[in-house]
Design an enzyme around this catalytic site. Structure first.
Site, PDB file in Angstrom:
ATOM      1  N   GLU A  76       9.515  -3.821  10.346  1.00  0.00           N
ATOM      2  CA  GLU A  76       9.878  -2.526   9.764  1.00  0.00           C
ATOM      3  C   GLU A  76      10.413  -1.590  10.847  1.00  0.00           C
ATOM      4  O   GLU A  76       9.762  -1.390  11.879  1.00  0.00           O
ATOM      5  CB  GLU A  76       8.647  -1.908   9.072  1.00  0.00           C
ATOM      6  CG  GLU A  76       8.964  -0.558   8.434  1.00  0.00           C
ATOM      7  CD  GLU A  76       7.910  -0.094   7.434  1.00  0.00           C
ATOM      8  OE1 GLU A  76       6.936  -0.837   7.160  1.00  0.00           O
ATOM      9  OE2 GLU A  76       8.070   1.029   6.923  1.00  0.00           O
ATOM     10  N   GLU A  99      -1.180  -5.599   8.883  1.00  0.00           N
ATOM     11  CA  GLU A  99      -0.336  -4.927   9.868  1.00  0.00           C
ATOM     12  C   GLU A  99      -0.865  -5.126  11.284  1.00  0.00           C
ATOM     13  O   GLU A  99      -2.075  -5.132  11.507  1.00  0.00           O
ATOM     14  CB  GLU A  99      -0.279  -3.418   9.573  1.00  0.00           C
ATOM     15  CG  GLU A  99       0.423  -3.084   8.269  1.00  0.00           C
ATOM     16  CD  GLU A  99       0.562  -1.581   8.037  1.00  0.00           C
ATOM     17  OE1 GLU A  99       0.238  -0.783   8.938  1.00  0.00           O
ATOM     18  OE2 GLU A  99       1.004  -1.211   6.929  1.00  0.00           O
ATOM     19  N   ASP A 132       0.840  -1.201   0.000  1.00  0.00           N
ATOM     20  CA  ASP A 132       0.000   0.000   0.000  1.00  0.00           C
ATOM     21  C   ASP A 132       0.879   1.257   0.000  1.00  0.00           C
ATOM     22  O   ASP A 132       0.377   2.379  -0.067  1.00  0.00           O
ATOM     23  CB  ASP A 132      -1.025  -0.006   1.137  1.00  0.00           C
ATOM     24  CG  ASP A 132      -0.399  -0.048   2.519  1.00  0.00           C
ATOM     25  OD1 ASP A 132       0.832  -0.170   2.622  1.00  0.00           O
ATOM     26  OD2 ASP A 132      -1.158   0.048   3.512  1.00  0.00           O
ATOM     27  N   SER A 133       2.205   1.049   0.026  1.00  0.00           N
ATOM     28  CA  SER A 133       3.141   2.163  -0.222  1.00  0.00           C
ATOM     29  C   SER A 133       2.855   2.792  -1.581  1.00  0.00           C
ATOM     30  O   SER A 133       3.347   3.877  -1.878  1.00  0.00           O
ATOM     31  CB  SER A 133       4.588   1.658  -0.168  1.00  0.00           C
ATOM     32  OG  SER A 133       4.766   0.523  -0.990  1.00  0.00           O
ATOM     33  N   ASP A 168      -0.989  -6.323  -0.155  1.00  0.00           N
ATOM     34  CA  ASP A 168      -1.140  -5.608   1.105  1.00  0.00           C
ATOM     35  C   ASP A 168      -2.604  -5.230   1.273  1.00  0.00           C
ATOM     36  O   ASP A 168      -3.221  -4.694   0.342  1.00  0.00           O
ATOM     37  CB  ASP A 168      -0.327  -4.301   0.982  1.00  0.00           C
ATOM     38  CG  ASP A 168       0.474  -3.990   2.214  1.00  0.00           C
ATOM     39  OD1 ASP A 168       0.359  -4.710   3.206  1.00  0.00           O
ATOM     40  OD2 ASP A 168       1.261  -3.021   2.146  1.00  0.00           O
ATOM     41  N   LYS A 227      -1.085  -9.357   3.195  1.00  0.00           N
ATOM     42  CA  LYS A 227      -0.262  -8.852   4.311  1.00  0.00           C
ATOM     43  C   LYS A 227      -1.134  -7.945   5.178  1.00  0.00           C
ATOM     44  O   LYS A 227      -1.826  -7.070   4.657  1.00  0.00           O
ATOM     45  CB  LYS A 227       0.963  -8.087   3.807  1.00  0.00           C
ATOM     46  CG  LYS A 227       1.817  -7.525   4.975  1.00  0.00           C
ATOM     47  CD  LYS A 227       3.178  -7.063   4.544  1.00  0.00           C
ATOM     48  CE  LYS A 227       3.189  -5.718   3.897  1.00  0.00           C
ATOM     49  NZ  LYS A 227       2.665  -4.620   4.758  1.00  0.00           N
TER      50      LYS A 227
HETATM   51  O1  KIV Z   1       3.533  -1.036   1.672  1.00  0.00           O
HETATM   52  C1  KIV Z   1       4.667  -1.516   1.562  1.00  0.00           C
HETATM   53  O2  KIV Z   1       5.356  -1.358   0.558  1.00  0.00           O
HETATM   54  C2  KIV Z   1       5.181  -2.287   2.690  1.00  0.00           C
HETATM   55  C3  KIV Z   1       6.615  -2.678   2.671  1.00  0.00           C
HETATM   56  C4  KIV Z   1       7.488  -1.522   2.930  1.00  0.00           C
HETATM   57  C5  KIV Z   1       6.897  -3.793   3.596  1.00  0.00           C
HETATM   58  O3  KIV Z   1       4.462  -2.574   3.584  1.00  0.00           O
END
Ligand code: KIV
Length: 284
Positions: free
Chosen positions: A201, A133, A62-63, A101, A131
């Protein structure tokens, strides 16, 4: 080389494609002491390049809210956006494990919503895992439910960007003993909940090392030092496309921003000078 040898060489069948990475082989890599290389991707072309280069896992992070859309956090990212990008990445990735994510508020409200949204993410994109969090007891229970529904989960501890306001900014998490203890407990909780791996992280190297030695599933570090079982970086950051972002943990493996600027300036100059297109770029 004789012509017979040449013939034999060139008539050899191409090597079989390298075996695809699965959540099982991911865990087996840790058991064998094999380090795991992970990168993010958000589009078809880049995903194809990094898959061909032999990356073990592609994370559609989600980056993308920041590095693709220019937002100042991951909080505005929606499930629809994640699905759109992951479908594009899926079309390119042949070998690496593909993880999507889950964005903010798609899995924190109730376990039922989490199962529905994670299921949708897997069903509509072809990703092999999600993924999530966080590692508090509620999140442990939610992850258990998602895993029990047949959806592999990669956890994410330490600096969890969806909680940036609660954490008090983008900072190292785990320097104080209370935070360190909470991290150790949360890591074990994620293992008990069934996570096949977890991102750590912005965690002090020593703490990340302790967690990595303690748990049976691979830890994937970002800003968490070399003692993790694998590493992940955000692709535009490591390619040097995101020049304004310079955290201490980042190593740039290319300078693509400069290369792009130079290519575009060359193109623009040649168009204005009437040098492009030339006869070789024109049709009779
Ligand atoms: O959103 C993302 O790219 C991430 C990575 C930095 C692990 O969660």
């Amino acid at each position: 080389m004789t012509s017979q040898q040449q013939k034999t060489e060139s008539s050899k069948a191409p090597p079989p494609p390298p075996r695809a990475v699965t959540t099982r082989s991911f865990v087996a890599m840790k058991a064998k002491g094999e380090r795991i290389a992970v990168l993010t991707a958000y589009d078809f072309l880049m995903a194809g390049l990094i898959d061909e280069a032999g990356i073990d896992c592609v994370l559609v992070g989600d980056s993308l809210g920041q590095v693709f859309a220019g937002e100042n956090s991951t909080l505005p990212v929606t499930l629809e956006q994640m699905i759109y990008h992951t479908r594009a990445v899926r079309r390119a990735v042949k070998r690496a494990l593909l993880v999507i994510d889950m964005p903010f508020l798609t899995y924190q409200v109730t376990p039922e919503e989490a199962i529905r949204n994670c299921g949708r993410a897997i069903q509509e994109t072809g990703a092999q895992a999600v993924k999530l969090e966080g590692g508090n007891p509620d999140m442990g229970r939610t992850i258990r439910r998602v895993v029990d529904a047949g959806i592999p989960v990669m956890g994410h501890l330490g600096l969890t960007p969806q909680s940036v306001h609660a954490i008090g900014g983008y900072r190292v998490v785990g320097r104080e003993s209370s935070e360190r203890d909470a991290l150790m407990t949360a890591a074990q909780r994620l293992v008990d909940a069934g996570c096949f791996s977890m991102v750590l992280e912005m965690v002090p190297q020593k703490v990340a090392g302790e967690i990595s030695r303690e748990i049976p599933v691979p830890t994937i570090g970002i800003g968490a030092g070399p003692e993790c079982d694998g590493q992940v970086l955000v692709l535009p950051d490591m390619l040097g496309l995101n020049e304004g972002f310079e955290p201490g943990f980042l190593k740039r493996y290319a300078r693509l921003a400069a290369a792009v600027r130079e290519a575009v300036a060359d193109y623009s100059r040649e168009v204005k000078e009437g040098r492009y297109p030339g006869p070789e770029h024109s049709y009779d």
